[in-house]
Design an enzyme around this catalytic site. Structure first.
Site, mmCIF file in Angstrom:
data_model
loop_
_atom_site.group_PDB
_atom_site.id
_atom_site.type_symbol
_atom_site.label_atom_id
_atom_site.label_comp_id
_atom_site.label_asym_id
_atom_site.label_seq_id
_atom_site.Cartn_x
_atom_site.Cartn_y
_atom_site.Cartn_z
ATOM 1 C CG HIS A 138 -3.134 -2.076 -2.884
ATOM 2 N ND1 HIS A 138 -4.067 -2.222 -1.877
ATOM 3 C CD2 HIS A 138 -2.840 -3.336 -3.297
ATOM 4 C CE1 HIS A 138 -4.326 -3.494 -1.694
ATOM 5 N NE2 HIS A 138 -3.603 -4.201 -2.538
ATOM 6 C CG HIS A 159 -1.120 -5.370 -7.291
ATOM 7 N ND1 HIS A 159 -0.220 -5.954 -6.436
ATOM 8 C CD2 HIS A 159 -2.309 -5.409 -6.642
ATOM 9 C CE1 HIS A 159 -0.825 -6.337 -5.328
ATOM 10 N NE2 HIS A 159 -2.108 -6.016 -5.429
HETATM 11 P P1 5GP Z 1 -3.626 -7.215 -2.206
HETATM 12 O O1 5GP Z 1 -3.706 -8.700 -2.092
HETATM 13 O O2 5GP Z 1 -4.273 -6.516 -1.030
HETATM 14 O O3 5GP Z 1 -4.098 -6.678 -3.520
HETATM 15 O O4 5GP Z 1 -2.083 -6.867 -2.204
HETATM 16 C C1 5GP Z 1 -1.389 -6.447 -1.079
HETATM 17 C C2 5GP Z 1 0.063 -6.378 -1.470
HETATM 18 O O5 5GP Z 1 0.747 -5.677 -0.468
HETATM 19 C C3 5GP Z 1 0.721 -7.750 -1.597
HETATM 20 O O6 5GP Z 1 1.249 -7.899 -2.908
HETATM 21 C C4 5GP Z 1 1.805 -7.735 -0.535
HETATM 22 O O7 5GP Z 1 2.984 -8.354 -0.947
HETATM 23 C C5 5GP Z 1 2.016 -6.258 -0.288
HETATM 24 N N1 5GP Z 1 2.426 -5.925 1.066
HETATM 25 C C6 5GP Z 1 1.839 -6.368 2.206
HETATM 26 N N2 5GP Z 1 2.464 -5.847 3.278
HETATM 27 C C7 5GP Z 1 3.458 -5.051 2.802
HETATM 28 C C8 5GP Z 1 4.444 -4.229 3.435
HETATM 29 O O8 5GP Z 1 4.538 -4.129 4.656
HETATM 30 N N3 5GP Z 1 5.284 -3.557 2.621
HETATM 31 C C9 5GP Z 1 5.203 -3.630 1.256
HETATM 32 N N4 5GP Z 1 6.089 -2.932 0.553
HETATM 33 N N5 5GP Z 1 4.287 -4.394 0.628
HETATM 34 C C10 5GP Z 1 3.424 -5.098 1.394
#
Ligand code: 5GP
Length: 139
Positions: free
Chosen positions: A98, A100
């Protein structure tokens, strides 16, 4: 078992979807770092960037390219920080690639990507040459 993002793509978990096409999907982050913080993903599940096939990677970039100005205009941002946490040691919590897209505002108190580093290394020219060669040999 799908990741949470796979479940969002399948409509099993609600999300604020801002864009969707055949291979990619974009939706608001549930815990935004700024208003308009958006995640852009391939619909199929790949854990890391280099797991994504080239054609899907091209689609993913096209969607990022499309989403960035939409986000900036929607929240009147001055800029965006656009980044992937690529692997657990880099802070990736959801094992589904993903991107950001985080809106940034003048004086928002945030830092640049350089702020991710802990202690920075002090490398001499020989070490830099060696590292560059090691990378070049593999690209
Ligand atoms: P990572 O730390 O893996 O790069 O980021 C994961 C992102 O996914 C985080 O910013 C978190 O807020 C977001 N996230 C986690 N669970 C959910 C969810 O159920 N729905 C949405 N819309 N975002 C999520």
């Amino acid at each position: 078992m799908s990741t949470i993002f796979g479940q969002i793509v399948d409509g099993e978990i609600p999300a604020r979807v801002v864009y969707e096409d055949e291979t990619t999907f974009a939706f608001l982050d549930a815990n935004p770092l700024a208003p308009g913080h958006t995640l852009v993903i391939p619909k199929d599940e790949y854990e890391r960037l280099n797991d994504v096939p080239e054609d899907v990677a091209a689609d993913l970039y096209a969607t990022i390219h499309r989403v960035i100005p939409a986000v900036e205009e929607a929240v009147d941002a001055d800029a965006t920080t656009v980044a992937f946490n690529n692997g657990e040691a880099a802070g990736q919590e959801v094992p589904h690639v993903h991107c950001h897209v985080v809106p940034r505002f003048e004086g928002d108190g945030g830092g640049p990507i350089h702020a991710i580093a802990g202690e920075t290394p002090d490398l001499d020219d020989d070490e830099l040459d060696e590292i560059a060669d090691e990378i070049a040999d593999r690209t």
